[in-house]
Design a protein around this motif. Sequence first.
Motif, PDB file in Angstrom:
ATOM      1  N   THR A  31       5.812 -12.149  75.565  1.00  0.00           N
ATOM      2  CA  THR A  31       5.207 -11.907  74.188  1.00  0.00           C
ATOM      3  C   THR A  31       3.722 -11.829  74.619  1.00  0.00           C
ATOM      4  OG1 THR A  31       6.897 -13.079  72.874  1.00  0.00           O
ATOM      5  CG2 THR A  31       4.737 -13.068  71.963  1.00  0.00           C
ATOM      6  N   CYS A  32       3.274 -12.929  75.251  1.00  0.00           N
ATOM      7  CA  CYS A  32       1.745 -12.701  75.548  1.00  0.00           C
ATOM      8  C   CYS A  32       0.947 -11.352  76.218  1.00  0.00           C
ATOM      9  CB  CYS A  32       1.432 -14.031  76.618  1.00  0.00           C
ATOM     10  SG  CYS A  32      -0.341 -13.978  76.597  1.00  0.00           S
ATOM     11  N   ALA A  33       1.890 -10.746  77.177  1.00  0.00           N
ATOM     12  CA  ALA A  33       1.667  -9.504  77.805  1.00  0.00           C
ATOM     13  C   ALA A  33       1.525  -8.472  76.604  1.00  0.00           C
ATOM     14  CB  ALA A  33       2.560  -9.489  78.804  1.00  0.00           C
ATOM     15  N   ALA A  34       2.533  -8.632  75.817  1.00  0.00           N
ATOM     16  CA  ALA A  34       2.673  -7.446  74.864  1.00  0.00           C
ATOM     17  C   ALA A  34       1.525  -7.606  73.890  1.00  0.00           C
ATOM     18  CB  ALA A  34       4.107  -7.432  74.236  1.00  0.00           C
ATOM     19  N   MET A  35       1.035  -8.610  73.714  1.00  0.00           N
ATOM     20  CA  MET A  35      -0.011  -8.710  72.529  1.00  0.00           C
ATOM     21  C   MET A  35      -1.423  -8.441  72.911  1.00  0.00           C
ATOM     22  SD  MET A  35       0.328 -12.878  72.032  1.00  0.00           S
ATOM     23  CE  MET A  35      -1.199 -13.113  70.869  1.00  0.00           C
ATOM     24  N   ALA A  38      -3.325  -5.433  71.924  1.00  0.00           N
ATOM     25  CA  ALA A  38      -3.013  -5.092  70.306  1.00  0.00           C
ATOM     26  C   ALA A  38      -4.121  -5.641  69.505  1.00  0.00           C
ATOM     27  CB  ALA A  38      -1.535  -5.773  69.838  1.00  0.00           C
ATOM     28  N   ARG A  39      -4.626  -4.905  68.609  1.00  0.00           N
ATOM     29  CA  ARG A  39      -5.687  -5.274  67.501  1.00  0.00           C
ATOM     30  C   ARG A  39      -5.173  -6.524  66.848  1.00  0.00           C
ATOM     31  NH1 ARG A  39      -9.924  -3.103  69.414  1.00  0.00           N
ATOM     32  NH2 ARG A  39      -9.949  -1.036  70.040  1.00  0.00           N
ATOM     33  N   ILE A  40      -6.154  -7.502  66.579  1.00  0.00           N
ATOM     34  CA  ILE A  40      -5.593  -8.332  65.572  1.00  0.00           C
ATOM     35  C   ILE A  40      -5.460  -7.949  64.027  1.00  0.00           C
ATOM     36  CG2 ILE A  40      -6.336 -10.616  64.590  1.00  0.00           C
ATOM     37  CD1 ILE A  40      -7.628 -11.336  67.274  1.00  0.00           C
ATOM     38  N   GLU A  41      -4.479  -7.948  63.609  1.00  0.00           N
ATOM     39  CA  GLU A  41      -4.189  -7.183  62.171  1.00  0.00           C
ATOM     40  C   GLU A  41      -5.419  -7.457  61.277  1.00  0.00           C
ATOM     41  OE1 GLU A  41      -2.550  -4.870  59.326  1.00  0.00           O
ATOM     42  OE2 GLU A  41      -2.143  -4.937  61.452  1.00  0.00           O
ATOM     43  N   SER A  42      -5.652  -8.713  60.946  1.00  0.00           N
ATOM     44  CA  SER A  42      -6.588  -9.241  60.146  1.00  0.00           C
ATOM     45  C   SER A  42      -7.932  -8.324  60.119  1.00  0.00           C
ATOM     46  CB  SER A  42      -6.641 -10.625  59.866  1.00  0.00           C
ATOM     47  OG  SER A  42      -7.266 -11.114  61.140  1.00  0.00           O
ATOM     48  N   THR A  43      -8.191  -7.585  61.079  1.00  0.00           N
ATOM     49  CA  THR A  43      -9.607  -7.044  61.348  1.00  0.00           C
ATOM     50  C   THR A  43      -9.295  -5.746  60.515  1.00  0.00           C
ATOM     51  OG1 THR A  43      -8.736  -5.773  63.672  1.00  0.00           O
ATOM     52  CG2 THR A  43     -10.055  -8.080  63.740  1.00  0.00           C
ATOM     53  N   ASN A  44      -8.215  -5.190  60.189  1.00  0.00           N
ATOM     54  CA  ASN A  44      -8.142  -4.112  59.505  1.00  0.00           C
ATOM     55  C   ASN A  44      -8.911  -3.015  59.835  1.00  0.00           C
ATOM     56  OD1 ASN A  44      -6.116  -5.172  57.729  1.00  0.00           O
ATOM     57  ND2 ASN A  44      -7.921  -6.151  56.661  1.00  0.00           N
ATOM     58  N   ASP A  45      -9.345  -2.743  60.970  1.00  0.00           N
ATOM     59  CA  ASP A  45      -9.903  -1.399  61.324  1.00  0.00           C
ATOM     60  C   ASP A  45      -9.903  -1.218  62.666  1.00  0.00           C
ATOM     61  OD1 ASP A  45     -12.015  -2.887  62.829  1.00  0.00           O
ATOM     62  OD2 ASP A  45     -13.158  -3.004  61.063  1.00  0.00           O
ATOM     63  N   SER A  46      -9.978  -0.021  63.411  1.00  0.00           N
ATOM     64  CA  SER A  46      -9.910   0.486  64.469  1.00  0.00           C
ATOM     65  C   SER A  46     -10.769  -0.428  65.668  1.00  0.00           C
ATOM     66  CB  SER A  46      -9.830   1.726  64.999  1.00  0.00           C
ATOM     67  OG  SER A  46     -10.727   2.382  64.468  1.00  0.00           O
ATOM     68  N   SER A  47     -11.837  -0.796  65.211  1.00  0.00           N
ATOM     69  CA  SER A  47     -12.989  -1.261  65.908  1.00  0.00           C
ATOM     70  C   SER A  47     -12.888  -3.079  66.110  1.00  0.00           C
ATOM     71  CB  SER A  47     -14.154  -0.762  65.632  1.00  0.00           C
ATOM     72  OG  SER A  47     -14.543  -1.509  64.288  1.00  0.00           O
ATOM     73  N   GLY A  48     -11.618  -3.335  65.592  1.00  0.00           N
ATOM     74  CA  GLY A  48     -11.451  -4.907  65.478  1.00  0.00           C
ATOM     75  C   GLY A  48     -11.088  -5.291  66.780  1.00  0.00           C
ATOM     76  N   GLN A  49     -11.250  -6.769  67.100  1.00  0.00           N
ATOM     77  CA  GLN A  49     -10.892  -7.172  68.510  1.00  0.00           C
ATOM     78  C   GLN A  49      -9.515  -7.300  68.787  1.00  0.00           C
ATOM     79  OE1 GLN A  49     -12.704 -11.152  68.076  1.00  0.00           O
ATOM     80  NE2 GLN A  49     -14.296 -10.561  69.635  1.00  0.00           N
ATOM     81  N   THR A  50      -9.142  -7.017  69.943  1.00  0.00           N
ATOM     82  CA  THR A  50      -7.865  -7.204  70.617  1.00  0.00           C
ATOM     83  C   THR A  50      -7.614  -8.637  70.636  1.00  0.00           C
ATOM     84  OG1 THR A  50      -8.304  -7.032  72.889  1.00  0.00           O
ATOM     85  CG2 THR A  50      -7.818  -5.161  71.778  1.00  0.00           C
ATOM     86  N   TRP A  51      -6.357  -9.050  70.954  1.00  0.00           N
ATOM     87  CA  TRP A  51      -6.047 -10.468  71.216  1.00  0.00           C
ATOM     88  C   TRP A  51      -6.973 -10.844  72.435  1.00  0.00           C
ATOM     89  CZ3 TRP A  51      -3.670 -13.638  67.944  1.00  0.00           C
ATOM     90  CH2 TRP A  51      -3.079 -13.225  66.773  1.00  0.00           C
ATOM     91  N   SER A  52      -6.828 -10.218  73.714  1.00  0.00           N
ATOM     92  CA  SER A  52      -7.441 -10.506  74.756  1.00  0.00           C
ATOM     93  C   SER A  52      -9.001 -10.697  74.752  1.00  0.00           C
ATOM     94  CB  SER A  52      -7.225  -9.643  76.040  1.00  0.00           C
ATOM     95  OG  SER A  52      -7.447  -8.252  75.517  1.00  0.00           O
ATOM     96  N   GLU A  53      -9.704  -9.827  73.700  1.00  0.00           N
ATOM     97  CA  GLU A  53     -11.266  -9.771  73.658  1.00  0.00           C
ATOM     98  C   GLU A  53     -11.437 -11.091  72.604  1.00  0.00           C
ATOM     99  OE1 GLU A  53     -11.795  -4.967  73.493  1.00  0.00           O
ATOM    100  OE2 GLU A  53     -11.488  -6.061  71.430  1.00  0.00           O
TER     101      GLU A  53
END
Length: 143
Positions: A31-35, A38-53
């Motif tokens: 689960t951790c590797a898969a995320m 992936a962008r954090i959904e609540s950022t609601n845009d393509s420039s939002g942070q990923t989980w690892s960022e």
Amino acid sequence: MTDRPYTDEDLRVEAARQLSAHGPGPGPEQTCAAMLDARIESTNDSSGQTWSEALSAPELSTPAAAINALINGAADTSEWAVNLGADGLQPDGHTLQLGAKEAGDDDSEQPFVRMHFAFHPTATDAERDRFVMELSKVIARNL
């Protein structure tokens, strides 16, 4: 009578069986590797942070464990999903919640019944809204 040894229902049942047969959900590590990317959904845009960022490696374990618990606790809706697809219906975000646990229970906001909807692809947003609203009125009047 057809010349095949199975029915359309047999096809649906087997598709649901295979969809749910992928075994239990992933472990926390998968689960951790898969995320990670992936962008954090609540950022609601393509420039939002990923989980690892957004989180350091040690900090990722908490949301990964929560996500893993949600995945592994999810209801098996395989048969429902196959039947919706076979009928040409599309799942929709509308829900109708009925009742809740009594006050004093562990969680008084826990729904007793929740209906999820699927509509024909030609149903407009307004038609979907109206259907769910009218159904909720009918149910409320008759409970």
